[in-house]
Scaffold this active site. Sequence first.
Site: not given
Length: 257
Positions: A43, A73, A201
């Site tokens: 990310h 991401e 997450h």
Amino acid sequence: MTALSVNLNKIAVLRNSRGGTQPDVLRAGIACLDAGAHGLTVHPRPDARHIREDDVHALGALCHSRGVEFNIEGNPFASPRPGYPGLLALCQAVRPAQITLVPDGDGQLTSDHGFDFARDGEALRPLVAMYRQLGCRVSVFVDVGDPLVEHAARAGADRVELYTGPFAEACASGHAAAALRSAAETARRAQAAGLGVNAGHDLSQTNLAEFLATVPGVLEVSIGHALIGEALYAGLDPTVRAYRRIVDAAVGHSVSA
């Protein structure tokens, strides 16, 4: 089957805290794949606080050479700036297998909420189309319990990624039942709209098996923070292998919950 994608951001955080090249993000990616990870996730953020542009290119080349999935991401609304060419430019250069769109603000510490489809759904539609034109699968980050989760399909997405932070918190407190029911219902509604379901997450060895046993048809989990933290004690190779055992054991169970 549920695929395991290892997020390498925390390796980059440790490297950047000192400067230089150690620990080596590419070497960590190789170790994860050698241990059985199905793919890698990064990310890159505009402030380059962890994964940098050069990491994206190096890890993309690694995944292409191994024939495994590379997942990038990022916030599709974040503008390019020095040191960050923008999510679209990165994806045009690397052509990841999957792009996961998240609504992170520039100063946000970590991803902690999904898209507001009532506000952003129409704005997402042309952006999703651009990423799909690159030949990439597009997933969008959504909150468990989102009443408009089906709108991800209207925006053109292939998958949603369920934000599992609240589930992990509930599991840690010993009260995961309601969060699991909500996650399972959200997954079913997304699947009924033709969407695949990913999750990520704060998933860990402590809570992952319960999640996969209850939430139907999870295609991929992206795990970084907990996995890297656990690897500090057990080592990266054994930790990735432990996660593989969990996702492999879930085959045949998550789809029938």
